[in-house]
Design a protein around this motif. Structure first.
Motif, PDB file in Angstrom:
ATOM      1  N   ALA A 183       3.452  -8.150  14.833  1.00  0.00           N
ATOM      2  CA  ALA A 183       2.943  -8.401  13.490  1.00  0.00           C
ATOM      3  C   ALA A 183       1.551  -7.792  13.363  1.00  0.00           C
ATOM      4  O   ALA A 183       0.633  -8.178  14.082  1.00  0.00           O
ATOM      5  N   GLU A 184       1.420  -6.818  12.477  1.00  0.00           N
ATOM      6  CA  GLU A 184       0.130  -6.208  12.174  1.00  0.00           C
ATOM      7  C   GLU A 184      -0.489  -7.021  11.049  1.00  0.00           C
ATOM      8  O   GLU A 184       0.006  -7.023   9.927  1.00  0.00           O
ATOM      9  N   VAL A 185      -1.576  -7.715  11.344  1.00  0.00           N
ATOM     10  CA  VAL A 185      -2.205  -8.602  10.368  1.00  0.00           C
ATOM     11  C   VAL A 185      -3.212  -7.829   9.527  1.00  0.00           C
ATOM     12  O   VAL A 185      -4.050  -7.110  10.059  1.00  0.00           O
ATOM     13  N   ALA A 186      -3.101  -7.996   8.211  1.00  0.00           N
ATOM     14  CA  ALA A 186      -4.047  -7.384   7.281  1.00  0.00           C
ATOM     15  C   ALA A 186      -4.602  -8.465   6.361  1.00  0.00           C
ATOM     16  O   ALA A 186      -4.021  -9.537   6.215  1.00  0.00           O
ATOM     17  N   ALA A 187      -5.720  -8.156   5.736  1.00  0.00           N
ATOM     18  CA  ALA A 187      -6.371  -9.123   4.863  1.00  0.00           C
ATOM     19  C   ALA A 187      -5.520  -9.460   3.637  1.00  0.00           C
ATOM     20  O   ALA A 187      -5.528 -10.583   3.158  1.00  0.00           O
ATOM     21  N   ASP A 188      -4.768  -8.471   3.145  1.00  0.00           N
ATOM     22  CA  ASP A 188      -3.954  -8.688   1.950  1.00  0.00           C
ATOM     23  C   ASP A 188      -2.894  -7.599   1.842  1.00  0.00           C
ATOM     24  O   ASP A 188      -2.829  -6.692   2.668  1.00  0.00           O
ATOM     25  N   ASN A 189      -2.073  -7.689   0.802  1.00  0.00           N
ATOM     26  CA  ASN A 189      -1.006  -6.706   0.621  1.00  0.00           C
ATOM     27  C   ASN A 189      -1.559  -5.309   0.369  1.00  0.00           C
ATOM     28  O   ASN A 189      -0.961  -4.319   0.791  1.00  0.00           O
ATOM     29  N   GLN A 190      -2.673  -5.220  -0.322  1.00  0.00           N
ATOM     30  CA  GLN A 190      -3.297  -3.922  -0.583  1.00  0.00           C
ATOM     31  C   GLN A 190      -3.652  -3.224   0.736  1.00  0.00           C
ATOM     32  O   GLN A 190      -3.410  -2.035   0.901  1.00  0.00           O
ATOM     33  N   ALA A 191      -4.208  -3.963   1.664  1.00  0.00           N
ATOM     34  CA  ALA A 191      -4.560  -3.387   2.967  1.00  0.00           C
ATOM     35  C   ALA A 191      -3.312  -2.908   3.702  1.00  0.00           C
ATOM     36  O   ALA A 191      -3.330  -1.841   4.328  1.00  0.00           O
ATOM     37  N   ASN A 192      -2.228  -3.671   3.637  1.00  0.00           N
ATOM     38  CA  ASN A 192      -0.975  -3.241   4.265  1.00  0.00           C
ATOM     39  C   ASN A 192      -0.450  -1.969   3.602  1.00  0.00           C
ATOM     40  O   ASN A 192       0.024  -1.053   4.283  1.00  0.00           O
ATOM     41  N   LEU A 193      -0.536  -1.889   2.288  1.00  0.00           N
ATOM     42  CA  LEU A 193      -0.085  -0.701   1.571  1.00  0.00           C
ATOM     43  C   LEU A 193      -0.928   0.512   1.955  1.00  0.00           C
ATOM     44  O   LEU A 193      -0.394   1.597   2.182  1.00  0.00           O
ATOM     45  N   GLU A 194      -2.230   0.333   2.061  1.00  0.00           N
ATOM     46  CA  GLU A 194      -3.106   1.437   2.451  1.00  0.00           C
ATOM     47  C   GLU A 194      -2.781   1.923   3.862  1.00  0.00           C
ATOM     48  O   GLU A 194      -2.799   3.123   4.127  1.00  0.00           O
ATOM     49  N   LYS A 195      -2.471   1.007   4.779  1.00  0.00           N
ATOM     50  CA  LYS A 195      -2.075   1.401   6.140  1.00  0.00           C
ATOM     51  C   LYS A 195      -0.794   2.227   6.085  1.00  0.00           C
ATOM     52  O   LYS A 195      -0.657   3.230   6.781  1.00  0.00           O
ATOM     53  N   PHE A 196       0.142   1.817   5.235  1.00  0.00           N
ATOM     54  CA  PHE A 196       1.410   2.536   5.081  1.00  0.00           C
ATOM     55  C   PHE A 196       1.163   3.944   4.546  1.00  0.00           C
ATOM     56  O   PHE A 196       1.698   4.928   5.068  1.00  0.00           O
ATOM     57  N   ILE A 197       0.342   4.059   3.515  1.00  0.00           N
ATOM     58  CA  ILE A 197       0.055   5.361   2.903  1.00  0.00           C
ATOM     59  C   ILE A 197      -0.619   6.294   3.900  1.00  0.00           C
ATOM     60  O   ILE A 197      -0.351   7.492   3.931  1.00  0.00           O
TER      61      ILE A 197
END
Length: 52
Positions: free
Chosen positions: A32-46
């Motif tokens: 599980a890669e923990v991020a502060a919020d969904n935006q941070a997860n999306l930025e990691k994906f991009i």
């Protein structure tokens, strides 16, 4: 949880996913890669640091 076995997924630090999820995570069934919020997860994906 079987579907997540061996996968790397992005999760939100502020969310609760339940006892089954937490137990599977602690057992190492997935990463599980923990991020502060969904935006941070999306930025990691991009940026190419994507989850499975």
């Amino acid at each position: 949880m079987v579907d997540l076995t061996g996968k790397r997924i992005g999760i939100n630090r502020r969310w609760r996913y339940g006892e089954v999820f937490d137990s599977a995570r602690q057992a190492g069934l997935f990463v599980a890669e923990v991020a502060a919020d969904n935006q941070a997860n999306l930025e990691k994906f991009i940026q190419g640091d994507k989850a499975d």
